[in-house]
Design a protein around this motif. Sequence first.
Motif, PDB file in Angstrom:
ATOM      1  N   SER A  87     -38.607  15.080  33.703  1.00 43.53           N
ATOM      2  CA  SER A  87     -38.911  14.333  32.481  1.00 43.53           C
ATOM      3  C   SER A  87     -40.251  13.609  32.661  1.00 43.53           C
ATOM      4  O   SER A  87     -40.747  13.448  33.773  1.00 43.53           O
ATOM      5  N   TYR A  88     -40.797  13.104  31.545  1.00 42.51           N
ATOM      6  CA  TYR A  88     -42.071  12.367  31.573  1.00 42.51           C
ATOM      7  C   TYR A  88     -41.935  11.142  32.484  1.00 42.51           C
ATOM      8  O   TYR A  88     -42.808  10.863  33.301  1.00 42.51           O
ATOM      9  N   GLU A  89     -40.817  10.437  32.370  1.00 43.21           N
ATOM     10  CA  GLU A  89     -40.611   9.241  33.196  1.00 43.21           C
ATOM     11  C   GLU A  89     -40.481   9.605  34.670  1.00 43.21           C
ATOM     12  O   GLU A  89     -41.018   8.913  35.530  1.00 43.21           O
ATOM     13  N   GLY A  97     -48.215  11.595  36.444  1.00 40.57           N
ATOM     14  CA  GLY A  97     -48.475  10.972  35.158  1.00 40.57           C
ATOM     15  C   GLY A  97     -49.827  10.305  35.120  1.00 40.57           C
ATOM     16  O   GLY A  97     -50.798  10.793  35.699  1.00 40.57           O
ATOM     17  N   ILE A  98     -49.853   9.150  34.474  1.00 33.36           N
ATOM     18  CA  ILE A  98     -51.112   8.442  34.245  1.00 33.36           C
ATOM     19  C   ILE A  98     -51.866   8.245  35.563  1.00 33.36           C
ATOM     20  O   ILE A  98     -53.075   8.430  35.637  1.00 33.36           O
ATOM     21  N   VAL A  99     -51.114   7.899  36.620  1.00 34.94           N
ATOM     22  CA  VAL A  99     -51.759   7.570  37.894  1.00 34.94           C
ATOM     23  C   VAL A  99     -52.552   8.747  38.480  1.00 34.94           C
ATOM     24  O   VAL A  99     -53.603   8.560  39.089  1.00 34.94           O
ATOM     25  N   ALA A 170     -54.426  -2.497  30.440  1.00 35.33           N
ATOM     26  CA  ALA A 170     -52.959  -2.563  30.594  1.00 35.33           C
ATOM     27  C   ALA A 170     -52.323  -1.250  30.154  1.00 35.33           C
ATOM     28  O   ALA A 170     -51.517  -1.195  29.226  1.00 35.33           O
ATOM     29  N   HIS A 171     -52.728  -0.169  30.818  1.00 33.82           N
ATOM     30  CA  HIS A 171     -52.192   1.163  30.517  1.00 33.82           C
ATOM     31  C   HIS A 171     -51.108   1.534  31.516  1.00 33.82           C
ATOM     32  O   HIS A 171     -50.096   2.126  31.174  1.00 33.82           O
ATOM     33  N   ALA A 172     -51.350   1.216  32.792  1.00 32.07           N
ATOM     34  CA  ALA A 172     -50.383   1.519  33.861  1.00 32.07           C
ATOM     35  C   ALA A 172     -50.696   0.604  35.035  1.00 32.07           C
ATOM     36  O   ALA A 172     -51.789   0.043  35.123  1.00 32.07           O
ATOM     37  N   GLY A 207     -52.921  -1.939  24.762  1.00 31.27           N
ATOM     38  CA  GLY A 207     -52.030  -2.018  25.910  1.00 31.27           C
ATOM     39  C   GLY A 207     -50.920  -1.003  25.746  1.00 31.27           C
ATOM     40  O   GLY A 207     -50.769  -0.402  24.683  1.00 31.27           O
ATOM     41  N   PHE A 208     -50.161  -0.792  26.810  1.00 31.19           N
ATOM     42  CA  PHE A 208     -49.014   0.124  26.765  1.00 31.19           C
ATOM     43  C   PHE A 208     -47.782  -0.722  27.109  1.00 31.19           C
ATOM     44  O   PHE A 208     -47.594  -1.126  28.256  1.00 31.19           O
ATOM     45  N   CYS A 209     -46.999  -1.013  26.092  1.00 35.36           N
ATOM     46  CA  CYS A 209     -45.813  -1.859  26.267  1.00 35.36           C
ATOM     47  C   CYS A 209     -44.615  -0.935  26.428  1.00 35.36           C
ATOM     48  O   CYS A 209     -44.142  -0.336  25.453  1.00 35.36           O
ATOM     49  N   LEU A 235     -51.675  -1.744  19.914  1.00 38.22           N
ATOM     50  CA  LEU A 235     -50.710  -1.572  21.010  1.00 38.22           C
ATOM     51  C   LEU A 235     -49.977  -0.240  20.941  1.00 38.22           C
ATOM     52  O   LEU A 235     -49.562   0.198  19.874  1.00 38.22           O
ATOM     53  N   HIS A 236     -49.830   0.399  22.120  1.00 40.69           N
ATOM     54  CA  HIS A 236     -48.893   1.511  22.275  1.00 40.69           C
ATOM     55  C   HIS A 236     -47.505   0.878  22.313  1.00 40.69           C
ATOM     56  O   HIS A 236     -47.155   0.218  23.309  1.00 40.69           O
ATOM     57  N   ALA A 237     -46.730   1.066  21.286  1.00 38.60           N
ATOM     58  CA  ALA A 237     -45.468   0.321  21.182  1.00 38.60           C
ATOM     59  C   ALA A 237     -44.325   1.237  20.783  1.00 38.60           C
ATOM     60  O   ALA A 237     -44.496   2.152  19.968  1.00 38.60           O
ATOM     61  N   GLU A 238     -43.151   0.966  21.353  1.00 41.16           N
ATOM     62  CA  GLU A 238     -41.932   1.651  20.936  1.00 41.16           C
ATOM     63  C   GLU A 238     -42.086   3.171  21.046  1.00 41.16           C
ATOM     64  O   GLU A 238     -41.573   3.910  20.221  1.00 41.16           O
ATOM     65  N   GLN A 239     -42.792   3.653  22.085  1.00 40.63           N
ATOM     66  CA  GLN A 239     -42.953   5.107  22.249  1.00 40.63           C
ATOM     67  C   GLN A 239     -41.720   5.745  22.887  1.00 40.63           C
ATOM     68  O   GLN A 239     -41.268   6.803  22.457  1.00 40.63           O
ATOM     69  N   LEU A 240     -41.204   5.109  23.944  1.00 38.30           N
ATOM     70  CA  LEU A 240     -40.093   5.705  24.691  1.00 38.30           C
ATOM     71  C   LEU A 240     -38.816   4.878  24.581  1.00 38.30           C
ATOM     72  O   LEU A 240     -37.737   5.344  24.938  1.00 38.30           O
ATOM     73  N   THR A 310     -55.031  12.115  17.312  1.00 39.05           N
ATOM     74  CA  THR A 310     -54.711  13.142  18.312  1.00 39.05           C
ATOM     75  C   THR A 310     -54.055  12.551  19.556  1.00 39.05           C
ATOM     76  O   THR A 310     -53.347  13.256  20.266  1.00 39.05           O
ATOM     77  N   ASP A 311     -54.350  11.253  19.887  1.00 37.61           N
ATOM     78  CA  ASP A 311     -53.926  10.685  21.171  1.00 37.61           C
ATOM     79  C   ASP A 311     -54.506  11.523  22.321  1.00 37.61           C
ATOM     80  O   ASP A 311     -53.935  11.552  23.411  1.00 37.61           O
ATOM     81  N   SER A 312     -55.588  12.229  22.048  1.00 33.56           N
ATOM     82  CA  SER A 312     -56.136  13.195  23.012  1.00 33.56           C
ATOM     83  C   SER A 312     -56.124  12.631  24.429  1.00 33.56           C
ATOM     84  O   SER A 312     -56.848  11.698  24.754  1.00 33.56           O
TER      85      SER A 312
END
Length: 397
Positions: A87-89, A97-99, A170-172, A207-209, A235-240, A310-312
């Motif tokens: 999974s993504y998580e 992932g992001i890292v 504040a992305h990761a 940010g990514f909350c 804000l990146h919010a309520e995505q997951l 796009t969130d490219s």
Amino acid sequence: MLLYNATLAAMHGEAPYGLVRNGAVVLEGETIKWAGPAADLPGPAKNAESMDLEGRLVTPGLIDCHTHIVHGGNRANEFEMRLNGASYEEVARAGGGIVSTVTETRKADEKSLLKDALARVDRLIAEGVTTLEVKSGYGLDIETELKMLKVARQIGRQRAITVKTSFLGAHAVPPEYSAQADAYISEVCLPALEKANAQGLVDAVDGFCEKIAFSPAQIRKVFEKAASLGLPVKLHAEQLSNLGGTRLAAEFGALSADHLEYANDEDATAMAKAATVAVILPGAYYTLRETRQPPIAAFRHHGIAMALATDSNPGSSPVTSLLLMANMACTLFRMTPQEALAGITSNGAKALGLIDRGIIRAGARADLAIWDVEHPAELAYRIGFNPLHKRMSGGVV
Ligand code: DI6
Ligand code: FE
């Protein structure tokens, strides 16, 4: 310059799409001087240099209001991992992932970051994009966050496109601050924001909350710093999951809350009160095989402006087509073709706090897309088809 024999999707007024048949547009330098039915053209405009559009459709230049288009490397390997069951998580927790993009972005120099980003930006430009938002957030140290923002600004100098930057420190949490998110915020994120802002590199703060990123309390610290610097937030919010990021964003009068798959009616109420735009990102929904849909009906009910982007990015949305996002928003989320076009024009502008574009009217910036289609619904209807005839950025073809 006079553009005539055109159908205008002006994206304002009473008619669906603000549609004007047999329309004309008068440009003066970077600005739209007049737009409307050709029959109402003011006398002097008739003497201007003119361009016969042969019945083509003219829309505002497209606006991609949420991208991570500056980044090192790609994550095709994780695409494979996910297809083998992770999974993504899980990918993120396993140090991927992001890292993993952070590692690549730290290694890359400005020149190669710019070259790679321009290859993607050029795909957007080829589809009529004239305004592009670019986020930092793959540096997660002061130096690399600044490097990303400088590269973003370079895009606006190397191409005829407006670039708006968002600081996403504040992305990761980077590996060197593992399990010390608070320390990362105070020792890296906030100082990086101050420094980037002092260098004129920041138009907004993001940010990514999320559980795999930052809590509302941590994001609040970032937003308080933004407010003290006079910078707008988003804000990146309520995505997951639903952590309350949307309500926090609304409390700070955010320009936008983005993703929102897990947003609820209470979140929508807060957004409506704050006039916060809902940025819908079908590319991430699709790539992650998310099944929970953003509450489009609630956004409609509350009269919230919906933008599409796009969130490219190399992980959850390796997308460089805004028209494809319009199609997906319609087919996956049942947005209407008119809502989709507003999402990549007028509401995209709102999500960036821009009042001089996204619609065709006198006084707006002369950013236009001219299409080989008869009706604007065709833009969202087709898949993988680019009917762009010409693009104008600030009056220049
Ligand atoms: N949400 C996303 O979908 C992207 N960033 C974010 O905050 C994912 C970025 C990545 O996976 O590299
Ligand atoms: Fe994003």
